[in-house]
Design a protein around this motif. Structure first.
Motif, short mmCIF file in Angstrom:
data_model
loop_
_atom_site.label_atom_id
_atom_site.label_comp_id
_atom_site.label_asym_id
_atom_site.label_seq_id
_atom_site.Cartn_x
_atom_site.Cartn_y
_atom_site.Cartn_z
N PRO A 1 0.62 -1.21 0.29
CA PRO A 1 -0.03 0.08 0.20
C PRO A 1 0.61 1.26 0.33
CG PRO A 1 -0.99 -1.18 1.50
CD PRO A 1 0.56 -2.44 1.03
N GLY A 2 0.60 2.16 -0.70
CA GLY A 2 1.39 3.28 -1.15
C GLY A 2 2.51 3.79 -2.32
N ALA A 3 3.06 1.92 -1.78
CA ALA A 3 4.06 2.01 -3.03
C ALA A 3 4.34 2.77 -3.99
CB ALA A 3 4.56 0.51 -2.99
N ALA A 4 3.23 2.85 -5.20
CA ALA A 4 2.88 3.11 -6.28
C ALA A 4 3.35 5.18 -5.99
CB ALA A 4 2.07 2.72 -7.22
N ARG A 5 1.85 5.32 -5.30
CA ARG A 5 2.40 7.23 -5.28
C ARG A 5 3.44 7.02 -4.91
NH1 ARG A 5 2.37 8.91 -0.95
NH2 ARG A 5 1.61 7.08 -0.38
N LEU A 6 4.32 6.80 -4.39
CA LEU A 6 5.93 7.18 -3.34
C LEU A 6 6.72 7.36 -4.35
CD1 LEU A 6 7.35 7.90 -1.26
CD2 LEU A 6 7.80 6.02 -0.43
N LEU A 7 6.79 6.55 -5.60
CA LEU A 7 8.05 5.79 -5.74
C LEU A 7 7.74 7.00 -7.76
CD1 LEU A 7 7.87 1.91 -6.88
CD2 LEU A 7 9.56 3.74 -6.21
N ALA A 8 5.69 6.90 -8.00
CA ALA A 8 5.52 7.98 -8.18
C ALA A 8 6.23 9.54 -8.55
CB ALA A 8 4.36 7.51 -9.23
N SER A 9 6.10 9.96 -7.25
CA SER A 9 6.73 10.91 -6.23
C SER A 9 8.25 11.27 -6.07
CB SER A 9 6.11 11.05 -5.01
OG SER A 9 6.92 10.73 -4.43
N LEU A 10 9.05 10.35 -7.05
CA LEU A 10 10.51 10.69 -7.00
C LEU A 10 11.46 10.34 -7.36
CD1 LEU A 10 10.74 7.92 -4.20
CD2 LEU A 10 11.28 9.77 -3.48
N PRO A 11 12.16 11.28 -7.71
CA PRO A 11 12.45 11.43 -8.91
C PRO A 11 13.50 10.16 -9.23
CG PRO A 11 12.88 12.82 -7.45
CD PRO A 11 12.64 12.55 -6.63
N ALA A 12 13.46 9.63 -10.45
CA ALA A 12 13.99 8.21 -10.99
C ALA A 12 15.58 8.33 -10.59
CB ALA A 12 13.25 7.87 -12.73
N ASP A 13 16.07 8.60 -11.78
CA ASP A 13 17.53 9.20 -10.93
C ASP A 13 18.18 9.12 -9.85
OD1 ASP A 13 16.70 11.92 -10.95
OD2 ASP A 13 18.80 12.63 -11.69
N LEU A 14 17.26 9.55 -8.90
CA LEU A 14 17.40 9.21 -6.96
C LEU A 14 16.72 8.19 -7.00
CD1 LEU A 14 16.93 12.99 -6.45
CD2 LEU A 14 19.37 11.88 -7.27
N VAL A 15 16.51 6.44 -7.45
CA VAL A 15 15.72 6.36 -6.88
C VAL A 15 16.30 4.11 -7.23
CG1 VAL A 15 13.79 4.28 -6.81
CG2 VAL A 15 13.54 7.03 -6.93
N ALA A 16 16.65 3.35 -6.40
CA ALA A 16 17.24 2.66 -6.94
C ALA A 16 17.05 0.69 -5.72
CB ALA A 16 19.01 2.33 -6.74
N LEU A 17 16.98 -0.03 -6.80
CA LEU A 17 16.07 -1.33 -6.49
C LEU A 17 17.35 -2.13 -6.39
CD1 LEU A 17 13.34 -2.76 -6.09
CD2 LEU A 17 13.95 -4.02 -8.22
N VAL A 18 17.63 -2.98 -4.95
CA VAL A 18 18.41 -3.94 -4.08
C VAL A 18 17.59 -4.26 -4.17
CG1 VAL A 18 20.25 -4.03 -2.73
CG2 VAL A 18 19.90 -1.69 -3.61
N THR A 19 17.90 -5.27 -4.38
CA THR A 19 16.85 -7.38 -4.17
C THR A 19 17.49 -8.32 -4.48
OG1 THR A 19 14.82 -8.47 -5.13
CG2 THR A 19 15.80 -7.16 -6.69
N SER A 20 17.29 -9.56 -3.49
CA SER A 20 17.84 -10.66 -4.13
C SER A 20 17.75 -11.35 -5.00
CB SER A 20 18.00 -11.56 -2.31
OG SER A 20 18.12 -10.65 -1.33
N ALA A 21 16.40 -10.90 -5.54
CA ALA A 21 15.67 -11.44 -6.31
C ALA A 21 16.96 -11.83 -8.05
CB ALA A 21 14.71 -10.98 -7.10
N ARG B 1 8.27 -9.23 -10.66
CA ARG B 1 7.17 -8.88 -10.03
C ARG B 1 6.84 -7.37 -10.07
NH1 ARG B 1 10.05 -13.37 -5.49
NH2 ARG B 1 8.62 -14.90 -6.19
N MET B 2 7.94 -6.92 -10.17
CA MET B 2 7.40 -5.36 -10.04
C MET B 2 6.27 -5.09 -11.17
SD MET B 2 9.16 -3.71 -8.53
CE MET B 2 9.31 -1.77 -8.44
N GLU B 3 6.19 -5.77 -12.33
CA GLU B 3 5.46 -5.60 -13.60
C GLU B 3 4.35 -6.16 -12.60
OE1 GLU B 3 4.40 -6.56 -18.19
OE2 GLU B 3 6.19 -6.88 -17.53
N ALA B 4 4.04 -7.56 -12.22
CA ALA B 4 2.64 -7.49 -11.67
C ALA B 4 2.94 -7.02 -11.25
CB ALA B 4 3.19 -8.96 -11.38
N ALA B 5 2.96 -5.64 -9.87
CA ALA B 5 2.42 -5.52 -9.35
C ALA B 5 1.57 -3.78 -8.97
CB ALA B 5 3.76 -5.58 -8.55
N GLY B 6 3.27 -3.24 -11.04
CA GLY B 6 1.93 -2.42 -11.67
C GLY B 6 2.61 -1.26 -10.77
#
Length: 226
Positions: free
Chosen positions: A95-115, A123-128
């Motif tokens: 809950p709230g993840a899509a809205r929060l990500l959309a509010s952040l500059p893309a070049d200041l965000v990173a994903l760090v996952t064990s996948a 999984r990101m696509e499935a979650a929209g």
């Protein structure tokens, strides 16, 4: 008398933000438990211990730990990955993840996952959710969480020092990785375990907001209100 500020008014200021995926941005619990349960049943592994200890850890490390003696760890890991990639039922955004990500500059965000990269994209696509351009997946981290390598790599790729970033994590292994990297860490959700000193906690992102401003040198600053 100075009273502590209520949790809703906490503010974190940073120059970059690093997100874990499973359990932090994406709720994939049902799929994870299903595929691990099937693999454990097939090869006689302890599913209770797997589910208790594997969250946030690279799949190969968990397979290596619990596979029967003499088993082909690489083959079992590949088998698990193939199962995970075709199952997306029930995978949703926190809950709230899509809205929060959309509010952040893309070049200041990173994903760090064990996948790995493919599974993370599925999984990101499935979650929209949009896949961050800067993504440190299993292929890019020779040492998985709780080692800090992934988060240190992400900070470097974004061009910030660890103390200028913030990590959002849900699992004990990932929280330990963020803390070990020297990055301020926010724990998300109900499966965080006991929190190290200084780690804040939020249930999800429903009440979290972010604003972006510039400092005196013209560098962008993200202010999180938790």
């Amino acid at each position: 008398m100075n009273l502590p500020a209520p949790a809703a008014t906490r503010t974190l200021i940073c120059r970059a933000v690093l997100f874990d995926m499973d359990g932090t941005l994406v709720d994939s619990t049902a799929v994870v438990e299903e595929v691990w349960g099937e693999l454990a049943d097939r090869y006689g592994m302890d599913i209770d211990e797997i589910l208790r200890t594997s969250h946030g850890v690279q799949a190969v490390d968990t397979v290596r730990r619990f596979a029967p003696a003499g088993a082909d760890v690489a083959a079992l890991t590949t088998e698990l990955g193939a199962m995970e990639r075709v199952r997306t039922a029930g995978v949703i955004a926190i809950p709230g993840a899509a809205r929060l990500l959309a509010s952040l500059p893309a070049d200041l965000v990173a994903l760090v996952t064990s996948a790995d990269r493919v599974l993370a994209g599925i999984r990101m696509e499935a979650a929209g959710l949009a896949m961050p351009e800067t993504s440190v997946t299993a292929e890019l981290a020779s040492r998985g969480k709780p080692h800090p390598e992934g988060y240190l790599t992400a900070a470097r790729l974004l061009g910030v020092e660890p103390f200028d970033a913030v990590v959002f994590e849900d699992a004990p292994a990932g929280i330990a990785a963020g803390v070990a990297a020297g990055i301020r860490t926010v724990a998300v959700g109900p499966r965080t375990g006991a929190l190290p000193p200084g780690v804040l906690h939020i249930p999800d992102y429903a009440a979290v907001s972010a604003s972006v401003t510039s400092d005196a040198q013209g560098q962008r600053i993200i202010s999180f209100r938790l």
